[in-house]
Every structure is written in structure tokens, then in C-alpha cells.
Design a protein around this motif. Sequence first.
Motif, PDB file in Angstrom:
ATOM      1  N   ARG A   1      -3.358   6.474   7.881  1.00 37.04           N
ATOM      2  CA  ARG A   1      -3.237   5.079   7.455  1.00 37.04           C
ATOM      3  C   ARG A   1      -3.799   4.154   8.538  1.00 37.04           C
ATOM      4  O   ARG A   1      -3.522   4.346   9.725  1.00 37.04           O
ATOM      5  CB  ARG A   1      -1.776   4.711   7.174  1.00 37.04           C
ATOM      6  CG  ARG A   1      -1.156   5.555   6.068  1.00 37.04           C
ATOM      7  CD  ARG A   1       0.203   5.059   5.675  1.00 37.04           C
ATOM      8  NE  ARG A   1       0.815   5.921   4.677  1.00 37.04           N
ATOM      9  CZ  ARG A   1       1.978   5.672   4.091  1.00 37.04           C
ATOM     10  NH1 ARG A   1       2.655   4.566   4.425  1.00 37.04           N
ATOM     11  NH2 ARG A   1       2.475   6.502   3.199  1.00 37.04           N
TER      12      ARG A   1
ATOM     13  N   ARG B   1      -4.937   3.580   3.073  1.00 38.34           N
ATOM     14  CA  ARG B   1      -4.477   4.977   3.103  1.00 38.34           C
ATOM     15  C   ARG B   1      -5.649   5.877   2.748  1.00 38.34           C
ATOM     16  O   ARG B   1      -6.264   5.728   1.690  1.00 38.34           O
ATOM     17  CB  ARG B   1      -3.329   5.175   2.114  1.00 38.34           C
ATOM     18  CG  ARG B   1      -2.672   6.552   2.132  1.00 38.34           C
ATOM     19  CD  ARG B   1      -1.462   6.554   1.207  1.00 38.34           C
ATOM     20  NE  ARG B   1      -0.752   7.821   1.228  1.00 38.34           N
ATOM     21  CZ  ARG B   1      -1.039   8.847   0.447  1.00 38.34           C
ATOM     22  NH1 ARG B   1      -2.019   8.733  -0.477  1.00 38.34           N
ATOM     23  NH2 ARG B   1      -0.333   9.964   0.527  1.00 38.34           N
TER      24      ARG B   1
ATOM     25  N   ASN C   1      -3.584  -2.498   4.576  1.00 41.24           N
ATOM     26  CA  ASN C   1      -2.851  -1.267   4.861  1.00 41.24           C
ATOM     27  C   ASN C   1      -3.522  -0.150   4.065  1.00 41.24           C
ATOM     28  O   ASN C   1      -3.110   0.210   2.966  1.00 41.24           O
ATOM     29  CB  ASN C   1      -1.387  -1.430   4.468  1.00 41.24           C
ATOM     30  CG  ASN C   1      -0.488  -0.412   5.152  1.00 41.24           C
ATOM     31  OD1 ASN C   1      -0.953   0.434   5.907  1.00 41.24           O
ATOM     32  ND2 ASN C   1       0.804  -0.500   4.887  1.00 41.24           N
TER      33      ASN C   1
ATOM     34  N   LEU D   1       4.836   9.048  10.827  1.00 40.61           N
ATOM     35  CA  LEU D   1       4.548   7.641  10.577  1.00 40.61           C
ATOM     36  C   LEU D   1       5.192   6.710  11.600  1.00 40.61           C
ATOM     37  O   LEU D   1       4.958   5.502  11.575  1.00 40.61           O
ATOM     38  CB  LEU D   1       5.027   7.245   9.166  1.00 40.61           C
ATOM     39  CG  LEU D   1       4.246   7.849   8.003  1.00 40.61           C
ATOM     40  CD1 LEU D   1       4.870   7.447   6.677  1.00 40.61           C
ATOM     41  CD2 LEU D   1       2.784   7.402   8.048  1.00 40.61           C
TER      42      LEU D   1
ATOM     43  N   GLU E   1       7.483   2.284   8.880  1.00 40.51           N
ATOM     44  CA  GLU E   1       7.073   2.129   7.486  1.00 40.51           C
ATOM     45  C   GLU E   1       7.602   0.811   6.927  1.00 40.51           C
ATOM     46  O   GLU E   1       6.890   0.086   6.218  1.00 40.51           O
ATOM     47  CB  GLU E   1       7.599   3.309   6.657  1.00 40.51           C
ATOM     48  CG  GLU E   1       7.073   3.326   5.227  1.00 40.51           C
ATOM     49  CD  GLU E   1       5.574   3.482   5.152  1.00 40.51           C
ATOM     50  OE1 GLU E   1       4.993   3.057   4.126  1.00 40.51           O
ATOM     51  OE2 GLU E   1       4.963   3.993   6.112  1.00 40.51           O
TER      52      GLU E   1
ATOM     53  N   GLU F   1       0.216  10.696   8.435  1.00 43.83           N
ATOM     54  CA  GLU F   1       1.292  10.910   7.471  1.00 43.83           C
ATOM     55  C   GLU F   1       2.345  11.864   8.013  1.00 43.83           C
ATOM     56  O   GLU F   1       3.516  11.807   7.643  1.00 43.83           O
ATOM     57  CB  GLU F   1       0.701  11.455   6.165  1.00 43.83           C
ATOM     58  CG  GLU F   1       1.653  11.426   4.974  1.00 43.83           C
ATOM     59  CD  GLU F   1       1.802  10.018   4.396  1.00 43.83           C
ATOM     60  OE1 GLU F   1       2.798   9.776   3.714  1.00 43.83           O
ATOM     61  OE2 GLU F   1       0.910   9.176   4.647  1.00 43.83           O
TER      62      GLU F   1
ATOM     63  N   GLU G   1       5.377  -2.523   5.810  1.00 45.75           N
ATOM     64  CA  GLU G   1       5.639  -3.037   4.464  1.00 45.75           C
ATOM     65  C   GLU G   1       5.932  -4.533   4.507  1.00 45.75           C
ATOM     66  O   GLU G   1       5.489  -5.298   3.638  1.00 45.75           O
ATOM     67  CB  GLU G   1       6.822  -2.285   3.848  1.00 45.75           C
ATOM     68  CG  GLU G   1       7.142  -2.704   2.416  1.00 45.75           C
ATOM     69  CD  GLU G   1       6.036  -2.367   1.442  1.00 45.75           C
ATOM     70  OE1 GLU G   1       5.914  -3.074   0.415  1.00 45.75           O
ATOM     71  OE2 GLU G   1       5.267  -1.406   1.704  1.00 45.75           O
TER      72      GLU G   1
END
Length: 494
Positions: A38, A29, A27, A105, A13, A102, A17
Amino acid sequence: MEAKVSPKVANLEELFESLSHSNDFINYRGTLNEEVYRISYYRTLIDADELHQNILSKLTTLKVLSLQALQEMIPIENTLITRSPDEITDRILRGEVAIRLETDLDECLLINIASHEGRPVSIPELEFGIISPQEAFVEDFDINLNLIRQRLPIPEMKLTELTVGSLSKTKVGVLYIDNIANPENANTVIQRINDIEFDEILDGSYLAQMLYDNSNTIFPLFLYTERPDRIAAALTEGKVAILIDRSSAVLIAPTTLLEYFSAMEDYNMPWIASSAFRLLRMFAVVFSIFGTPLYVAVLTFHYELIPKDLLETIVSSRALIPFPPLMEALFLEIAIELLREAAARLPSKVGQTLGIVGGIVIGQASVAAGLTSNILLIIVGASALASFVTPIYKMGNAIRLLRFPFLIGAQILGGLGIIIIAMFLMTHLIKLTSMGRPYLEPIYPFRLEDWKDSLVRLPVKLFKKRPSNLQPNNKSRTSPKSKLTKKGKNDFYE
């Protein structure tokens, strides 16, 4: 040498980011059957049509959302499920799409849908031939490899892929025929590439300079070619080819000096004609190097060598010239080099016009102004023309530069100065090696069996052995039952 590219992150994650700081990184979702997924990728590196047709369309048909089920359904090869941040970052930067769920991840499905934008296969520009194949390499690694494999469809041809450059991540391929090439040659190339520690590899020539045995030379030690047929011929001799991604040419190693004066057309015509043209190139190279220095040496020290009938013409042509022969020659040589460089940097149509018009105007104006003699203008022009006959462009550059030290030696000591510079040149060539193999072979060390394809090209029926300089595993180029050297019966009278 491949370096780790992912930043120091605690989990995936944080990795995604950090990648999101670039505006072209997507990115996304989404939700399917109340489960969240994702999709992450660089929009400038992927094929958007393939993303929608082969990934999103299959994703929406899944009843149970899982990476394993999606991997089995997608009709794309080389998909991978991994948790490695380094591998995920590297593959995303090469045009792959990352899909995560989700629920976990830290697990990622990578799918290769990279966009391969580039020019199509076209005719050779630097090594153009009239009676040879009209195909040249492009800036795509896979296309270049395809052009070679089409000519050598054999399982023995091996490819070792490496990654060079901590920033450019340039893909490099070492190609050779396993049962022919000496393993020492291939291993030496692979070892030297692995030892490179540099951030960016711009082109094959850039890489070649890092692999040279001696970087302090103006002679190319690797043959840089844009012709697939030359690469195929080199591989069958036992040499090693080096493919570089985003480079429009391929490197051949090891090489010898005389190889740079042979063209692929030499093998597509009778041996007598090809030998004559090859000897013509050799003469042109010698004239290009020594033509102007000999003029300077004769006028400065050895004017008694000039025939009486020609002496009056030379004296009258230089009667009003205020400069010594060296300054006169340097003026014309530098002027021609400036024209050549300017023409090469301008658009093709403008460059051709500049080269023709500029040469005529400068030459005529310099003679009319009394800065140079018309005889020297002819010699310098012929020397410049002779330097273009070299089939390999980089060897032509070396020949252009060699004239200047010979000019200095001719001005200082005349013919003796030319001989001294020539001795330094021969010493340098004798010491040169290409991947540990003698660069001046078969001249030094002298190997009679390799002269069949050096200064001249003898009949193909004599090419029964591969070059001994390469020390190949399989020295014979013919099968035991080959009738290549046997004359067939004339069935006309039967």
C-alpha cells in the motif's frame, strides 16, 4: 512547541482510514509477486514525477518485497522505517510517501518526495540597494539557509530546528556561530520559541511579537530583513538569526535602535560618504517627527519666534483658514497616510499613479479651498518624504505614528508639550530591551567603543572588536597577525 497531530487510533490502518476522509489523500493498494503493498500520500504535497521515477520504478524491480530492501534501493536521503503514528502523520503532512506491506500494516517506510513550489531568488523589494548584492530571501527555508551558508561556509555555524504551532507546524531555525555568539543569546531565543503555545504561526513578524521583551511598544525589537548579506554580517558580530519556513525574511536578535538607520550600502562606500548619508537619515527622521508639531507649537504659542519677514507670509497664507493649526495639520497628515495605505494595497502601477495624482490633487485642492495653508502643505509633504529614508520598513511605520502624540502635545502646551512627550519617549526607549540587551545602546548605557558604527561609520580598520553589547565569546575580529591597521610601504619609489 510541537504538538501531537495524529488522531487517537488503535493501529496504522485506522490512522490511514481517518486521513482518507480528505479527497486529496491517495491510499493506493497494489500487488507485486503475489504480495500486496500500500502507498499512501497527499497528492497535493508530493512531486509526482519523483514518485514514478524513483519509487515505483524501483519497487517493480524487487524480487523479494520488503521495506528494508526498498529503502536500500531508493536513491533518496532521510528515508525512515517506523511504527510511530505521530511521526508518520507529521511526515505525510510534510510531503512524504508512506509504503506498507500487507503482511505487517503497522510498519511503514517513509520517503521524502515533497514538492517545493515557490518563486526564484529575486532582488530585494523593501531594502533595495544600488551597490550591494541583488539577492533576497524567498519563502523556502532551505533556499534561505543556502543563501546564508554561501556567505559563511564555516562548520562553526550551527542550526537548531524547532516546530511551532499545533496546527501550522511551522519550521523555525535558530542560526548562530558557535565560537562567536554568546550561548545565553541563542539559548534565550530557543527557550522562548519552545515556550510558545499557539496554533498557527503566519510569518516571521507574527513569531517576533511573541518573542518580544515588551509587546506594548511600536518599535521593532527584532530586525526583520530580506537581505542575506545583512544576516551574514549580523552573525559574524555574534547575533542570532531566526529563519521561519514560508516567510520571505529572517529575524535578527538582539538589536539596537541605531541599527535600523544603517543600510548595507553604508559598508560598500568610503566611510566619509556613508557617515554623511547616515547622518542625513538621522536628520530626516528627526525632521519627520518634529517638523509638523513644531509648526503647530510656534503658531499656537510661540509666534514671537517667527522672523518678521516670514510672519507676513504665514499670516496671509492662514488668513482664510477657519481651523486651528492642529486640525489643519491632522487633516493633511491623515490624508497622506490614507494615500500611502491605499497605494500600498493596490497593484504597483495603479498604486504609483494614485500616490502621485492623489497627493497633487488633494494638496492643491485643500489650499485652494482654504482648508490648509501652503506652508503647512510643504512641511507635511517634506515630513512624509523624510519618513521614507529609513532603510527598515517597520521602523518607518513607528516614525509615522510618533508624529501624532507630538502633535497633540504641541497643541496643548506648545514647546513644553513637545518636550514632555519627548521625555516620555526617551524613558520608554531607555527601558526597552531586545532579548535582555539594552535597546538604546551605545547611547544608554554609554559605550564609547560601540560608537564607531552608530551615528557615523568610521573606517573599517577600526572595527577590530565586536559590539560589546552582545558580549560575544570571541571579541576580536582580526587575527593576531592581522595588518589591517598597519600602513603598507609605497613600492612606487622602491
